[in-house]
Each structure stands twice: as C-alpha cells, then as structure tokens.
Enzyme design. Structure first.
Site: not given
Ligand code: ZN
Length: 245
Positions: A38, A75, A130, A207
């Site tokens: 992102h 995030e 992430h 993650e």
């Molecule tokens: Zn993400």
C-alpha cells in the site's frame, strides 16, 4: 563504513544465532527486494488505485488503502516503518536493497509494477510486508506463498523454503503467534496476489499480525516491535541465502 554501521553489522550475526566467526557482511553482492504494501497517499486517490490491472490470473484493483488499527494507525505506515528498518539492517549486512516505494506519502505503485520492480532487479530474495485486517477475535501472523502459474514456476520451491525459514525467525524474535484464522501453522498458499503470481524471484508475503485485533495492534504499532520484525526478516534472509533452515 561508519562506526554505527559497523556496530550493527557486527551485532546482527550474534542476534541471529550465527557463530562468532560469521562474516560481518554475509549479504555482500546480494540483492534483496522489499515491497512495503500500500502507500499513505492511497486513501486520497481512489481513481488511481481502483483502476484494474491483470495480476497474472485475473483482473483486480491496482492497489488498495490497506487496513488500520482501531486507533487509526495505518497498515501502510506500519509496512513502511518495518521496511525502512529492514533496509538499514540489510545494507549493514552488505546487501543492495531495492524498495518498491521510498516514502509513505505517495500513491501506488500498482501491485503489478511492484512485482516488476523486484523482478527486474533480479533480487536473490524478496519480501512483501503487510499486516492483516482480519476478524477482531483472530490473532497472529501468516506467511503467504505463491502457487505455480507460469511466470513464478521456477521460484515455488525456493519461496516455500524461504517461507519456512521466515516463519521460524519471525516467531522466535518477535513472539507473535501463528495465525489462528488464516492458513495452517502460519502458512497459506495464495494464487490471487500479483506480487506472488508475477514474481520471478523467491518471494513471500507476510501478514505480520492482525491490526483489527487489540492485542496484536498494541504490538504492531510499537517501534520496538517493528525493529524486531525487521531483525527477524534480516535473520531469515541471511539464513535463506546462506543455505540454512
Ligand atoms: Zn496489506
């Protein structure tokens, strides 16, 4: 090399369990790709990030905003902070580092371009960073592995090996448990992500925890945790490229 860099280079092999005789720059000559997921500006430009791109199997959005904690810590910022710590650690170990973005106030790039940047750099290994927006009652980290689809055929085995090395180092150094809602034993196969579908270098997506869970979120937003996460990634990269498990 500055004194500060020399100290870090000398300290990291000890932290990762290397023998005292381990080389101070074990990643000299190596290229490492880092994709901090992102971007901080994505919230402001839906027109750009919503345009469709081909992820190798299907059409999806160029990028998304990513998730955030209940307290509003994004995030995108978490990913970028960990990536910045990791870049410094890897450079101190001698690596050349290729990042897909160099700030947290831009927009994009698209997930397909992120994959291409790392492929073109012919990285020896790469990591997509992430943190998840999972169910509030769920905890823990998951490492997402590629599924063979053509472009990535030659890096499936190596990516799986890296995933296992990373799982061990991340769990040991950060104390984050494996996910209790995603994948199995902290690993999950994914064929719907451009970063994994299009990769031609060994790569996984981690993650790091669940930003929607209050226990995980408290850890994820702390600089101390972020440094440890980066340390564990560097340790995993050194072990993986050194042929250790
Ligand atoms: Zn993400």
């Amino acid at each position: 090399m500055s004194a500060a860099v020399a100290l870090v280079a000398a300290a990291v092999p000890l932290l990762v369990g290397g023998a005292a005789a381990a080389p101070a720059r074990p990643l000299a000559g190596r290229v490492v790709g880092i994709d901090p997921g992102h971007n901080g500006g994505n919230f402001a430009d839906p027109g750009f990030i919503n345009r469709p791109v081909w992820n190798g199997r299907e059409s999806e959005a160029c990028d998304t905003t990513g998730t955030e904690t209940d307290g509003g810590y994004t995030e995108a910022l978490f990913n970028f902070r960990v990536a910045t710590y990791l870049k410094a650690d890897l450079r101190a170990l001698g690596a050349r580092v290729v990042m897909t973005r160099d700030s947290n106030h831009g927009v994009g790039p698209c997930i397909t371009d992120r994959a291409r940047i790392i492929d073109r750099a012919r990285a020896d290994v790469a990591i997509d960073i992430h943190a998840d927006g999972g169910p509030p009652g769920g905890r823990g980290f998951a490492i997402l592995e590629p599924v063979a689809d053509g472009p990535n055929d030659h890096v499936i085995g190596s990516s799986k090996r890296f995933a296992r090395v990373l799982r061990g180092r991340y769990r040991a150094i950060t104390g984050m448990p494996v996910s209790d809602y995603d994948g199995s034993g902290g690993l999950a196969l994914r064929d719907d992500l451009a970063g994994l579908n299009l990769t031609t270098v060994p790569k996984v997506l981690i993650e790091c925890g669940n930003m929607r869970n209050s226990t995980d979120a408290r850890r994820l937003v702390s600089a101390r945790f972020q440094r440890r996460a980066a340390e564990s990634f560097a340790a995993a990269i050194v072990a993986f490229l050194g042929g250790r498990s």
